[in-house]
Design a protein around this motif. Structure first.
Motif, PDB file in Angstrom:
ATOM      1  N   ASP A 151     -18.293 -11.333  13.675  1.00  0.00           N
ATOM      2  CA  ASP A 151     -17.513 -13.499  14.246  1.00  0.00           C
ATOM      3  C   ASP A 151     -16.884 -12.801  12.184  1.00  0.00           C
ATOM      4  O   ASP A 151     -15.541 -13.203  11.907  1.00  0.00           O
ATOM      5  N   PHE A 152     -17.869 -12.863  11.510  1.00  0.00           N
ATOM      6  CA  PHE A 152     -17.448 -12.471  10.173  1.00  0.00           C
ATOM      7  C   PHE A 152     -15.789 -11.635   9.572  1.00  0.00           C
ATOM      8  O   PHE A 152     -15.070 -12.035   9.267  1.00  0.00           O
ATOM      9  N   SER A 153     -16.133 -10.479  10.133  1.00  0.00           N
ATOM     10  CA  SER A 153     -15.471  -9.035  10.010  1.00  0.00           C
ATOM     11  C   SER A 153     -14.592  -9.471  10.950  1.00  0.00           C
ATOM     12  O   SER A 153     -13.240  -9.401  10.159  1.00  0.00           O
ATOM     13  N   GLN A 154     -14.323 -10.137  11.802  1.00  0.00           N
ATOM     14  CA  GLN A 154     -12.890 -10.361  12.581  1.00  0.00           C
ATOM     15  C   GLN A 154     -12.106 -11.682  12.043  1.00  0.00           C
ATOM     16  O   GLN A 154     -11.209 -11.492  11.910  1.00  0.00           O
ATOM     17  N   LYS A 155     -12.896 -12.486  11.246  1.00  0.00           N
ATOM     18  CA  LYS A 155     -12.152 -13.483  10.553  1.00  0.00           C
ATOM     19  C   LYS A 155     -11.410 -12.829   9.148  1.00  0.00           C
ATOM     20  O   LYS A 155     -10.047 -12.753   8.426  1.00  0.00           O
ATOM     21  N   LEU A 156     -12.680 -11.811   9.494  1.00  0.00           N
ATOM     22  CA  LEU A 156     -11.870 -11.177   7.360  1.00  0.00           C
ATOM     23  C   LEU A 156     -10.542 -10.532   7.919  1.00  0.00           C
ATOM     24  O   LEU A 156      -9.615 -10.629   7.190  1.00  0.00           O
ATOM     25  N   ASP A 157     -10.370  -9.843   8.929  1.00  0.00           N
ATOM     26  CA  ASP A 157      -9.364  -9.224   9.393  1.00  0.00           C
ATOM     27  C   ASP A 157      -8.515  -9.691   9.800  1.00  0.00           C
ATOM     28  O   ASP A 157      -7.285  -9.545   9.246  1.00  0.00           O
ATOM     29  N   ALA A 158      -8.727 -10.919  10.216  1.00  0.00           N
ATOM     30  CA  ALA A 158      -7.810 -11.953  10.784  1.00  0.00           C
ATOM     31  C   ALA A 158      -6.927 -12.362   9.259  1.00  0.00           C
ATOM     32  O   ALA A 158      -5.436 -12.473   9.216  1.00  0.00           O
ATOM     33  N   ALA A 159      -7.626 -13.162   8.202  1.00  0.00           N
ATOM     34  CA  ALA A 159      -7.040 -13.465   6.846  1.00  0.00           C
ATOM     35  C   ALA A 159      -6.207 -12.125   6.309  1.00  0.00           C
ATOM     36  O   ALA A 159      -5.789 -12.401   5.981  1.00  0.00           O
ATOM     37  N   ASP A 160      -6.909 -10.877   6.357  1.00  0.00           N
ATOM     38  CA  ASP A 160      -6.072  -9.759   6.244  1.00  0.00           C
ATOM     39  C   ASP A 160      -4.613  -9.533   6.391  1.00  0.00           C
ATOM     40  O   ASP A 160      -3.972  -9.390   5.974  1.00  0.00           O
ATOM     41  N   GLN A 161      -4.559  -9.570   7.734  1.00  0.00           N
ATOM     42  CA  GLN A 161      -3.451  -9.572   9.006  1.00  0.00           C
ATOM     43  C   GLN A 161      -2.528 -10.866   8.504  1.00  0.00           C
ATOM     44  O   GLN A 161      -1.220 -10.126   7.304  1.00  0.00           O
ATOM     45  N   THR A 162      -2.924 -11.810   7.795  1.00  0.00           N
ATOM     46  CA  THR A 162      -2.317 -13.227   7.713  1.00  0.00           C
ATOM     47  C   THR A 162      -1.251 -13.068   6.403  1.00  0.00           C
ATOM     48  O   THR A 162      -0.474 -13.565   6.271  1.00  0.00           O
ATOM     49  N   GLU A 163      -3.024 -12.695   5.155  1.00  0.00           N
ATOM     50  CA  GLU A 163      -1.956 -12.859   3.774  1.00  0.00           C
ATOM     51  C   GLU A 163      -1.056 -11.512   3.740  1.00  0.00           C
ATOM     52  O   GLU A 163      -0.504 -11.457   3.175  1.00  0.00           O
ATOM     53  N   LYS A 164      -1.194 -10.072   4.720  1.00  0.00           N
ATOM     54  CA  LYS A 164      -0.181  -9.178   4.366  1.00  0.00           C
ATOM     55  C   LYS A 164       0.738  -9.980   5.071  1.00  0.00           C
ATOM     56  O   LYS A 164       2.235  -9.529   5.188  1.00  0.00           O
ATOM     57  N   MET A 165       1.179 -10.462   6.791  1.00  0.00           N
ATOM     58  CA  MET A 165       2.414 -11.344   6.976  1.00  0.00           C
ATOM     59  C   MET A 165       2.812 -12.329   5.300  1.00  0.00           C
ATOM     60  O   MET A 165       4.407 -12.282   5.368  1.00  0.00           O
ATOM     61  N   GLN A 166       2.136 -12.708   5.230  1.00  0.00           N
ATOM     62  CA  GLN A 166       2.169 -14.036   3.698  1.00  0.00           C
ATOM     63  C   GLN A 166       2.851 -12.830   3.442  1.00  0.00           C
ATOM     64  O   GLN A 166       4.438 -13.323   2.348  1.00  0.00           O
ATOM     65  N   TRP A 167       2.514 -11.889   2.522  1.00  0.00           N
ATOM     66  CA  TRP A 167       3.426 -11.713   1.456  1.00  0.00           C
ATOM     67  C   TRP A 167       4.626 -10.182   1.705  1.00  0.00           C
ATOM     68  O   TRP A 167       6.244 -10.371   1.227  1.00  0.00           O
ATOM     69  N   PHE A 168       4.595  -9.655   3.585  1.00  0.00           N
ATOM     70  CA  PHE A 168       5.550  -9.662   3.990  1.00  0.00           C
ATOM     71  C   PHE A 168       7.044 -10.455   3.940  1.00  0.00           C
ATOM     72  O   PHE A 168       8.217 -10.378   3.690  1.00  0.00           O
TER      73      PHE A 168
END
Length: 199
Positions: A151-168
């Motif tokens: 679950d933590f890995s999935q949340k971390l991946d989701a947060a990473d994707q969100t952060e990438k989208m925000q930077w993009f």
């Protein structure tokens, strides 16, 4: 002459069992009265002699000598009486009377040992059951931790994707603003320069 020889051979054949029995009953050897109820103790080597008493079956006796003619054995019994008994009732093997107490003790020891072994087996089974329960609990905890980690890995991946989208998104906004400013600047009217003239 032939008759004497045949008579001697016949007598030898008849006396052979008596001689063998006599040879087996050594003087001074401890032997036992066989498992009949009792046998009479006579004052001499035969039934015609006076009866001194009786010897109980299984009694331990000491052989003094054997009369080969009557197959009677002179003994000293467990009451320190000296007399003669029929050799048929004297045996080098211990009687049941002597063997049973020892066998009962061996049985009691074996039973006690078996009970102790059974108790040890029960204790080992209890320990195994406790270890099995502990192993089951640890297995469940491990599965829970693995699920939490997933679950933590999935949340971390989701947060990473969100952060990438925000930077993009931020990068796109900055690029768009830069483009708009570039267009605005390009279309702004330019001021004329004063021409340098000599008066």
């Amino acid at each position: 002459m032939l008759k004497r020889f045949l008579f001697s051979v016949t007598c030898a054949l008849f006396l052979l069992p008596t001689i063998q029995a006599s040879a087996q009953q050594s003087q001074g050897e401890t032997q036992y009265i066989s498992d009949d109820l009792f046998t009479f103790l006579h004052s001499g080597p035969g039934r015609n002699y006076r009866i001194l008493g009786s010897v109980v079956a299984g009694s331990e006796v000491t052989v003094l000598q054997t009369d080969s003619d009557s197959n009677y054995v002179e003994i000293v019994d467990d009451k320190d009486r000296t007399g003669w008994v029929d050799g048929e009732f004297v045996s080098p093997q211990k009687s049941l009377r002597e063997l049973v107490p020892g066998l009962q003790q061996q049985l009691a020891d074996a039973t006690q040992s078996n009970n102790a072994q059974q108790d040890e087996n029960d204790s080992l089974r209890q320990q195994f059951s406790e270890l099995q329960s502990q192993n089951d609990r640890l297995t469940k905890q491990l599965k829970t931790l693995e699920q939490q980690n997933a679950d933590f890995s999935q949340k971390l991946d989701a947060a990473d994707q969100t952060e990438k989208m925000q930077w993009f998104t931020r990068g796109g906004i900055v690029a768009l603003i830069s483009l708009i400013l570039g267009v605005i600047v390009a279309y702004l009217p330019k001021k004329r320069r004063k021409s340098d003239t000599w008066m």
